[in-house]
Write an enzyme that holds these catalytic residues in place. Structure first.
Site, short mmCIF file in Angstrom:
data_model
loop_
_atom_site.label_atom_id
_atom_site.label_comp_id
_atom_site.label_asym_id
_atom_site.label_seq_id
_atom_site.Cartn_x
_atom_site.Cartn_y
_atom_site.Cartn_z
N GLY A 275 4.45 -6.59 -59.91
CA GLY A 275 3.70 -7.56 -59.13
C GLY A 275 4.14 -8.99 -59.40
N MET A 277 5.15 -11.99 -62.99
CA MET A 277 5.43 -12.14 -64.42
C MET A 277 5.01 -13.53 -64.89
SD MET A 277 6.53 -10.88 -67.21
CE MET A 277 6.46 -11.84 -68.71
N HIS A 311 -4.44 -13.41 -62.52
CA HIS A 311 -3.98 -12.64 -63.67
C HIS A 311 -2.86 -13.37 -64.42
CE1 HIS A 311 -3.17 -8.76 -65.80
NE2 HIS A 311 -1.96 -9.28 -65.87
N GLU A 312 -1.83 -13.77 -63.68
CA GLU A 312 -0.68 -14.40 -64.36
C GLU A 312 -1.10 -15.74 -64.96
OE1 GLU A 312 1.48 -12.27 -64.75
OE2 GLU A 312 0.98 -10.99 -63.06
N GLU A 334 -2.78 -7.33 -71.93
CA GLU A 334 -2.95 -6.81 -70.58
C GLU A 334 -4.38 -6.35 -70.29
OE1 GLU A 334 -1.06 -7.61 -68.43
OE2 GLU A 334 0.87 -7.93 -69.40
N1 B3K Z 1 3.46 -8.79 -67.90
C1 B3K Z 1 4.03 -8.41 -66.63
C2 B3K Z 1 4.49 -7.01 -66.59
C3 B3K Z 1 5.85 -6.79 -67.14
C4 B3K Z 1 6.29 -5.37 -66.89
C5 B3K Z 1 7.59 -5.07 -67.52
N2 B3K Z 1 8.07 -3.75 -67.18
C6 B3K Z 1 3.07 -8.64 -65.51
C7 B3K Z 1 1.65 -8.71 -65.87
O1 B3K Z 1 1.06 -7.79 -66.36
O2 B3K Z 1 1.09 -9.75 -65.70
ZN ZN Z 2 -0.52 -8.89 -67.16
#
Ligand code: B3K
Ligand code: ZN
Length: 884
Positions: A275, A277, A311-312, A334
């Protein structure tokens, strides 16, 4: 791939240890730390040069070598303290340096090939732009480095590239310098003042349109907000920017957390494995979670954008300022950040509707994962490929665990715990234990037992019975907690489970549970426990696990009348919905049995009446009414059976839905006309709810009166001024297989074929068609003008929808669905193993299927196992599935 295995005693469990597995128990702090890392990128499609200069110091392990991770790198030079250094050897997965001083400057020059990088990890090209994805272990594809989350360094990044092709050169932190170079090139230098692990590094270079705005933080600092999108897409950025500002404000108000840098950038790219990063100060987003206007995006897209932008952004504190000590702790950031984004969406929109959506993810996906070969606790104990652990367990069950803490502590103490967590650990890489310790210390509540949720996998099964004693006016509720063995763990302990309850009298009033409390959270901590409620004059109807207060499966022998009572009177709207789901599931299971016994399907009048009263209840939020008519998916329903009969399940589910459609047809038609929103498109909760109910109604009408539905669909498309309404009509035509279906699909294709994101909706409709020709259609669509096999969004829309949302055809008894998926996985294995390993899910969750299907699947898994260069991503899942 060569395998060997040894047997190891671990507590009472015998675990087979795979040499490729890394274990949480083996964690060792790094012998070296990095104070600063200065990066210089000279960007070229196929030979980008990366110079990495770091200040390294030894902090442990007397003479141990410095082992740096590195993959797919071409080493050009290596210097220590300005001298060429030769005491190194290239090893599998990296490089080892020996005989190093205690403290030194390390300079490494590598060459990489972004254009050929189709795994979209490390530095790669998305269309014409360069971008990076480093979490979890992608930085090692950029340079040799201590690519682990507990090594935090101050980064600077200098980027040089062609000025015309790449006017925007972006990285983390603040822009400190820029200028022109020879040959039409230019450079920009960025400095990030906050030490960070390598997984939060980002670089983007491209020619974008940019939407600019500002946000003034609560302490009065002005933050520049910049949203970069492909040229021509500026008209689709307003909602993402608004969501960002709302998220920044919300985090200040609800969590007392303020943004730290002077600039926050988001870049939308079309080729992205997930989605988005949360790279420090420079988020990279899948364009699906940025671009929206009323014409091209649905209400669901708008809500998804708000959630992912939130979220990000929330990761800036829960993830970036405080990060994970090691990847086993992934849920530390997470689970917590999902909880935060769910709360954000609930505070911005409808809380019950959001809760229902969260619970659907658990029931339709997470329960199956917990019962399958990849079962793992929210803090896994062992991992082969880290990318395989960005799961619904770590994320969504992780969030449920945080939510249980919130339920047990209450908002005030929970926020005190958050405050303490931030105060103690800002700037550190920590563990889930550290988080729980902060919650314990701030609240004074003992969470020792609760911590089992972090290390125990599987979905607890709670069986509840009750007894009313009229002579003493006392009511007893007895809970039995069962934790079955899972693929990864045999021995289980009872968990600490909060049960939020309400007891309703015959009139639907909530009874006093003591001290004038109408609801109460009780804690299960043992295998069996009885709770007594005194002073009740009648046997109540218990409303249990209000708001899904724990991620468990629960059963109580509800009669139909009791469920109807809850659907009408439960004070918690989630619980009304849940009672409807329980009623549906009850008759789904009983009709599957009837079918197997060769008997006709049947439903009692009360069933239909219960749902009719939902449709007629004008006090209910229209969005909630629509949710009441959306039932467990066919694949989610497999969890209701030990051995599932695919055909009977499909037919029984269709029968119930069709019966509702037919019996309630006139009510659906009335509602359809009532809830059709005219006028300008607004993505607010009220309008979203109306459109959702109108689209739900037309889909039901399409199952009862096809002629009428056909008319309504054509009119709805003609009148529509937004994608939600247009797509709703298309969905009804597609699922009801209406006469106009092919024509309206073709029109849509003609209108939108140049917009890949919009076409994903169309590909998904094609893939979910309930027709014997669906698979042949899908194969043909690989050649469609809008399809691109290397784009993960397209693949998820076409292949992902078929395998996950068209269960009946995916599980076709001739094995065609399994063969098809395996063919795609073989194609994807070398190009993009991460996406392949995500798509394989329904092929490994087979334990509830019949023997014939299990054999068919196993032979496809064997086929995969036999290919030459099987990626670790797929190997981990295939081998675990076959070991079952
Ligand atoms: N932290 C990233 C996800 C990374 C996945 C790597 N395979 C997005 C998120 O959870 O916000
Ligand atoms: Zn995340």
């Amino acid at each position: 791939m060569s395998q060997s295995s040894s047997i190891e005693e671990n507590n009472e469990q015998v675990i087979e240890k795979n040499p490729q597995e890394k274990h949480l128990a083996d964690y060792q702090p790094s012998d070296f730390l990095v104070d600063s890392l200065d990066l210089e990128f000279d960007l070229y499609d196929q030979n980008t040069v990366v110079k990495a200069t770091s200040q390294v110091k030894r902090v442990g392990g007397d003479n141990s070598p410095l082992a740096l991770f590195g993959e797919q790198l071409n080493l050009r030079s290596l210097r220590v303290n300005q001298q060429t250094f030769e005491n190194y050897k290239l090893v599998e997965g990296g490089i080892e340096l020996v005989e190093l001083p205690e403290q030194f400057i390390l300079e490494i020059e590598t060459e990489i090939n972004p254009l050929d990088n189709k795994a979209f990890e490390g530095l790669y090209k998305s269309g014409d732009a360069f971008c990076t994805q480093c979490e979890a272990e992608g930085f090692r594809r950029i340079t040799y480095y201590l690519d682990r989350p507990d090594v935090l360094a101050k980064f600077s990044t200098k980027i040089s590239a062609d000025k015309q092709l790449y006017p925007s050169l972006l990285s983390n932190g603040n822009r400190v310098e820029q200028g022109d170079l020879d040959n039409g090139r230019h450079y920009v230098k960025w400095v990030d003042p906050f030490p960070k692990p390598a997984y939060l590094f980002a670089l983007v270079a491209g020619d974008f349109d940019c939407l600019r705005d500002t946000f003034v933080t609560k302490s009065g600092r002005t933050v520049d907000l910049e949203l970069f999108v492909d040229k021509g897409n500026l008209d689709k950025t307003a909602h993402a920017m608004l969501s960002l500002k709302n998220a920044m404000k919300w985090d200040e108000t609800r969590f007392n957390l303020e943004y730290d840098l002077d600039i926050y950038m988001i870049v939308a790219v079309d080729f992205f494995n997930m989605g988005a990063m949360e790279n420090k100060g420079l988020n990279v987003f899948n364009s699906k979670f940025v671009l929206a206007n009323s014409q091209s995006a649905t209400d669901q897209d708008y809500l998804g954008i708000e959630a992912v932008i939130g979220h990000e952004y929330f990761h800036n504190w829960t993830g970036n300022r405080i990060t994970c000590r090691d990847w086993f702790q992934l849920s530390l950031k997470e689970g917590l950040t999902v909880f935060r984004d769910q709360e954000f969406s609930s505070d911005m929109g409808s809380r019950p509707v959001n809760r229902i959506a969260n619970v659907k993810v658990m029931r339709n996906h997470q329960f199956a994962e917990d019962a399958g070969p990849m079962s793992h606790p929210i803090r896994p104990a062992s991992v082969m490929e880290m990318n395989n652990f960005y799961t619904v367990t770590v994320y969504d069950k992780g969030s449920e665990v945080i939510r249980m803490l919130h339920t047990l502590l209450g908002e005030q103490k929970f926020q005190q715990g958050m405050g303490l967590y931030v105060e103690r650990h800002d700037g550190q890489a920590v563990t889930c234990d550290d988080f729980v310790a902060a919650m314990t210390d701030a609240s004074g509540i003992d969470l020792t037992l609760f911590k089992r949720w972090y290390s125990q996998s599987g979905t607890p099964q709670i069986n509840i019975s009750d007894h009313f004693d009229a002579s003493t006016n006392s009511y007893q509720l007895t809970f039995k907690q069962k934790n079955l063995p899972t693929a990864d763990q045999k021995k289980k302990e009872p968990l600490h489970i909060p049960v939020d309850i309400e007891l309703l009298d015959a009139q639907g009033n909530a009874l006093d549970l003591g001290n004038a409390q109408l609801t109460k959270v009780i804690s299960l901590t043992q295998k069996e426990q009885t709770f007594v409620f005194k002073g009740l004059s009648e046997k109540p109807v218990p409303c249990l696990f209000r708001g899904f207060s724990a991620p468990v499966k629960y059963t109580y022998g509800y009669s139909d009348e009791q469920l109807l009572h809850l659907m009408r009177f439960a004070s918690d709207e989630f619980s009304r919905w849940d009672a409807g789901q329980t009623l549906f599931n009850k008759y789904l299971v009983s009709n599957v049995l009837l079918k197997q016994q060769g008997q006709a399907f049947t439903l009692p009048t009360l069933f239909v009446d219960a749902f009719k009263s939902v449709l007629l209840n004008d006090q209910l939020d229209p969005a909630l009414i629509a949710d009441m008519f959306e039932f467990i998916s066919e694949s989610g329903a497999m969890e209701l059976f030990d051995c599932v009969d695919i055909e009977a399940l499909h037919e029984a589910r269709n029968y119930i839905i069709k019966t509702l459609a037919t019996s309630l047809q006139s009510d659906f038609v009335t509602l359809y006309h009532q809830h059709h929103v005219a006028g300008e498109y607004q993505p607010n909760s009220a309008d979203i709810g109306q459109r959702k109910l109108a689209n739900c109604a037309i889909a039901y009408i399409a199952k009862s009166d096809k002629t009428l539905a056909n008319e309504l669909v054509l009119k709805q498309i003609e009148d529509s001024n937004n994608m939600t309404v247009h797509l709703g009509a298309l969905q009804a035509a597609n699922s009801g297989k209406l006469a106009c279906r092919d024509a309206v699909m073709a029109d849509f294709d003609d209108k939108w074929f140049e917009n890949g994101l919009v076409m994903d909706k169309w590909f998904a409709l094609q893939a979910s068609l309930s027709s014997d020709s669906v698979l042949a259609n899908i194969e043909a669509l690989f050649a469609h003008r809008s399809f691109d096999y290397s784009n993960p969004n397209r693949l998820r829309a076409l292949v992902g929808t078929f395998v996950n949302a068209n269960s009946y055809y995916f599980h076709a008894i001739d094995g065609s669905g399994y063969r098809f998926l395996t063919d795609q996985l073989i194609k994807l294995n070398s190009q993009n193993p991460q996406v392949a390993a995500r798509l394989i899910t329904p092929l490994i969750q087979f334990k509830r299927l019949d023997k014939t299907r299990i054999e068919l699947i196993k032979s496809q898994l064997q086929r995969l196992l036999a290919i030459d260069d099987l990626s670790l991503d797929l190997y981990e899942k295939v081998s675990k599935a076959l070991a079952q």
